[in-house]
Design a protein around this motif. Structure first.
Motif, PDB file in Angstrom:
ATOM      1  N   ARG A   1       0.447  -6.028   5.870  1.00 23.59           N
ATOM      2  CA  ARG A   1      -0.073  -4.857   6.572  1.00 23.59           C
ATOM      3  C   ARG A   1       0.053  -5.041   8.080  1.00 23.59           C
ATOM      4  NH1 ARG A   1      -6.158  -2.656   5.637  1.00 23.59           N
ATOM      5  NH2 ARG A   1      -6.676  -4.778   6.276  1.00 23.59           N
ATOM      6  N   VAL A   2      -0.323  -6.203   8.569  1.00 23.17           N
ATOM      7  CA  VAL A   2      -0.214  -6.467  10.006  1.00 23.17           C
ATOM      8  C   VAL A   2       1.238  -6.404  10.460  1.00 23.17           C
ATOM      9  CG1 VAL A   2      -0.523  -8.225  11.791  1.00 23.17           C
ATOM     10  CG2 VAL A   2      -2.334  -7.825  10.116  1.00 23.17           C
ATOM     11  N   ARG A   3       2.122  -7.029   9.716  1.00 21.27           N
ATOM     12  CA  ARG A   3       3.541  -7.017  10.087  1.00 21.27           C
ATOM     13  C   ARG A   3       4.108  -5.604  10.059  1.00 21.27           C
ATOM     14  NH1 ARG A   3       5.926 -12.180   6.596  1.00 21.27           N
ATOM     15  NH2 ARG A   3       5.021 -13.850   7.903  1.00 21.27           N
ATOM     16  N   GLY A   4       3.742  -4.850   9.041  1.00 23.30           N
ATOM     17  CA  GLY A   4       4.266  -3.498   8.928  1.00 23.30           C
ATOM     18  C   GLY A   4       3.804  -2.590  10.052  1.00 23.30           C
ATOM     19  N   VAL A   5       2.505  -2.638  10.360  1.00 25.64           N
ATOM     20  CA  VAL A   5       1.978  -1.788  11.432  1.00 25.64           C
ATOM     21  C   VAL A   5       2.557  -2.218  12.781  1.00 25.64           C
ATOM     22  CG1 VAL A   5      -0.111  -1.048  12.635  1.00 25.64           C
ATOM     23  CG2 VAL A   5      -0.117  -1.259  10.143  1.00 25.64           C
TER      24      VAL A   5
ATOM     25  N   PHE B   1       3.101  -1.864  -2.691  1.00 28.20           N
ATOM     26  CA  PHE B   1       2.950  -0.882  -3.767  1.00 28.20           C
ATOM     27  C   PHE B   1       3.710  -1.278  -5.029  1.00 28.20           C
ATOM     28  CE2 PHE B   1       2.053   1.159   0.204  1.00 28.20           C
ATOM     29  CZ  PHE B   1       0.994   2.010  -0.069  1.00 28.20           C
ATOM     30  N   ASP B   2       4.315  -2.449  -5.022  1.00 32.56           N
ATOM     31  CA  ASP B   2       5.074  -2.943  -6.164  1.00 32.56           C
ATOM     32  C   ASP B   2       4.214  -3.961  -6.922  1.00 32.56           C
ATOM     33  OD1 ASP B   2       6.797  -4.000  -8.007  1.00 32.56           O
ATOM     34  OD2 ASP B   2       8.296  -4.686  -6.560  1.00 32.56           O
ATOM     35  N   PRO B   3       3.754  -3.623  -8.119  1.00 35.17           N
ATOM     36  CA  PRO B   3       2.878  -4.553  -8.861  1.00 35.17           C
ATOM     37  C   PRO B   3       3.511  -5.915  -9.116  1.00 35.17           C
ATOM     38  CG  PRO B   3       2.840  -2.371  -9.854  1.00 35.17           C
ATOM     39  CD  PRO B   3       3.933  -2.350  -8.825  1.00 35.17           C
TER      40      PRO B   3
ATOM     41  N   ARG C   1      -3.612  -1.547  -0.452  1.00 38.27           N
ATOM     42  CA  ARG C   1      -2.478  -0.635  -0.281  1.00 38.27           C
ATOM     43  C   ARG C   1      -2.935   0.778   0.078  1.00 38.27           C
ATOM     44  NH1 ARG C   1      -1.063   1.602  -6.020  1.00 38.27           N
ATOM     45  NH2 ARG C   1      -3.053   1.218  -7.032  1.00 38.27           N
ATOM     46  N   PHE C   2      -4.158   1.157  -0.342  1.00 45.13           N
ATOM     47  CA  PHE C   2      -4.649   2.492  -0.008  1.00 45.13           C
ATOM     48  C   PHE C   2      -4.736   2.696   1.502  1.00 45.13           C
ATOM     49  CE2 PHE C   2      -7.284   2.871  -4.198  1.00 45.13           C
ATOM     50  CZ  PHE C   2      -6.105   2.992  -4.910  1.00 45.13           C
ATOM     51  N   THR C   3      -4.962   1.619   2.251  1.00 50.37           N
ATOM     52  CA  THR C   3      -5.182   1.728   3.690  1.00 50.37           C
ATOM     53  C   THR C   3      -3.895   1.898   4.485  1.00 50.37           C
ATOM     54  OG1 THR C   3      -5.093  -0.668   4.089  1.00 50.37           O
ATOM     55  CG2 THR C   3      -7.220   0.263   3.452  1.00 50.37           C
ATOM     56  N   VAL C   4      -2.730   1.757   3.835  1.00 51.63           N
ATOM     57  CA  VAL C   4      -1.470   1.825   4.581  1.00 51.63           C
ATOM     58  C   VAL C   4      -0.583   2.974   4.130  1.00 51.63           C
ATOM     59  CG1 VAL C   4      -1.493  -0.653   5.036  1.00 51.63           C
ATOM     60  CG2 VAL C   4      -0.237   0.215   3.060  1.00 51.63           C
ATOM     61  N   VAL C   5      -1.111   3.888   3.327  1.00 52.43           N
ATOM     62  CA  VAL C   5      -0.292   5.001   2.839  1.00 52.43           C
ATOM     63  C   VAL C   5       0.237   5.836   4.006  1.00 52.43           C
ATOM     64  CG1 VAL C   5      -0.300   7.127   1.486  1.00 52.43           C
ATOM     65  CG2 VAL C   5      -1.453   5.094   0.619  1.00 52.43           C
TER      66      VAL C   5
ATOM     67  N   ARG D   1     -10.906   8.994  -5.852  1.00 53.26           N
ATOM     68  CA  ARG D   1     -11.335   9.717  -4.648  1.00 53.26           C
ATOM     69  C   ARG D   1     -11.592   8.772  -3.485  1.00 53.26           C
ATOM     70  NH1 ARG D   1      -9.597  14.427  -5.071  1.00 53.26           N
ATOM     71  NH2 ARG D   1     -11.046  15.097  -3.454  1.00 53.26           N
ATOM     72  N   ASN D   2     -10.780   7.724  -3.383  1.00 50.33           N
ATOM     73  CA  ASN D   2     -10.926   6.785  -2.278  1.00 50.33           C
ATOM     74  C   ASN D   2     -10.637   7.498  -0.953  1.00 50.33           C
ATOM     75  OD1 ASN D   2      -9.378   4.768  -0.315  1.00 50.33           O
ATOM     76  ND2 ASN D   2     -10.754   3.544  -1.561  1.00 50.33           N
ATOM     77  N   PRO D   3     -11.553   7.468   0.022  1.00 48.08           N
ATOM     78  CA  PRO D   3     -11.362   8.224   1.266  1.00 48.08           C
ATOM     79  C   PRO D   3     -10.097   7.833   2.023  1.00 48.08           C
ATOM     80  CG  PRO D   3     -13.638   7.538   1.062  1.00 48.08           C
ATOM     81  CD  PRO D   3     -12.878   6.822  -0.018  1.00 48.08           C
ATOM     82  N   ALA D   4      -9.809   6.527   2.113  1.00 49.01           N
ATOM     83  CA  ALA D   4      -8.608   6.086   2.833  1.00 49.01           C
ATOM     84  C   ALA D   4      -7.347   6.585   2.142  1.00 49.01           C
ATOM     85  CB  ALA D   4      -8.590   4.564   2.931  1.00 49.01           C
ATOM     86  N   LEU D   5      -7.343   6.535   0.827  1.00 48.56           N
ATOM     87  CA  LEU D   5      -6.180   7.015   0.077  1.00 48.56           C
ATOM     88  C   LEU D   5      -6.003   8.512   0.249  1.00 48.56           C
ATOM     89  CD1 LEU D   5      -3.886   6.702  -1.943  1.00 48.56           C
ATOM     90  CD2 LEU D   5      -5.573   6.758  -3.792  1.00 48.56           C
TER      91      LEU D   5
END
Length: 241
Positions: free
Chosen positions: A16-20, A39-41, A51-55, A86-90
């Motif tokens: 996540r850090v690298r991607g952002v 997102f790949d299991p 993963r919900f936090t980086v959509v 119903r995850n708010p970040a997602l």
């Protein structure tokens, strides 16, 4: 050696850090490849909740790198999960991702993003950019101003610069960072000034001939637009202005 399940959150956080960081640095395809792994299991970076936090970041990287075809199945797979949990970040991330995938104008950000100023600003940037590229320059400027002002308030400099670049492309000349209050409507600006002066919702309503509940709704929209969480912070923003 730690079990794989214990390692997944660490790997996911690193990705996540690298991607952002790559997205902020203008390396959109690199950002997409990094974040897509989450997102790949079958990937060690997969995590059911992180993963919900980086959509939203994944969707923005797909937009900038012209990888929307690869984004579409990810979004489709997340829709049933969002309906269930119903995850708010997602939900906030999917609101932006749908706009990225839409062929038509996705419209202005709604109240569902009031508590997610970054996602709201990102959606406003997407809306303004789309309008500007269709040569609707005048209509594009308001969402672009809102986006630039919110990103400035949040300290998201790379995104604020993108919004200002789009504003310049629309024909608007900018010599300094966009005033955060440019994102407010005339009524919201009136309410903001009175709230910053220390008036209660009832007192503001009496001055503007509005109900206290309406004033509360205005403040609910004003705070995320200015990147503040209290009346004290609101007063400081207006004083700086």
């Amino acid at each position: 050696m730690k079990p794989q399940a214990d390692l997944n959150p660490i790997v996911a956080q690193v990705l996540r850090v690298r991607g952002v960081d790559a997205l902020a640095g203008g390396r959109a395809e690199e950002a997409f490849r990094q974040l897509r792994r989450m997102f790949d299991p079958a990937d060690p970076a997969y995590h059911p909740y992180i993963r919900f936090t980086v959509v939203g970041h994944l969707a923005e990287a797909a937009l900038l790198a012209d990888l929307r075809a690869e984004l579409a199945p990810v979004v489709a797979g997340l829709e049933p999960e969002a309906a269930l949990c119903r995850n708010p970040a997602l939900l906030a991330g999917l609101r932006y991702a749908r706009a990225v995938l839409a062929d038509d104008d996705a419209g202005a950000p709604g109240d569902e993003l009031a508590e997610w100023p970054f996602e709201r600003a990102r959606l406003a940037l997407a809306q303004g950019t789309r309008l500007r590229r269709r040569r609707h320059n005048l209509e594009a400027r308001r969402p672009l101003r809102e986006a630039a002002a919110t990103f400035d308030a949040l300290g998201a400099t790379p995104w604020a610069e993108r919004a200002r670049a789009e504003l310049r492309a629309s024909g608007e000349s900018l010599r300094r960072p966009v005033d955060a209050t440019a994102a407010l409507t005339e009524h919201e600006l009136q309410v903001a000034h009175l709230a910053a002066e220390g008036l209660s919702n009832r007192e503001i309503g009496e001055r503007l001939f509005l109900s206290p509940r309406t004033i509360s709704t205005h403040l609910y929209r004003i705070f995320p637009k200015l990147g503040v969480k209290s009346r004290g912070e609101l007063a400081r923003v207006l004083l700086d202005r």
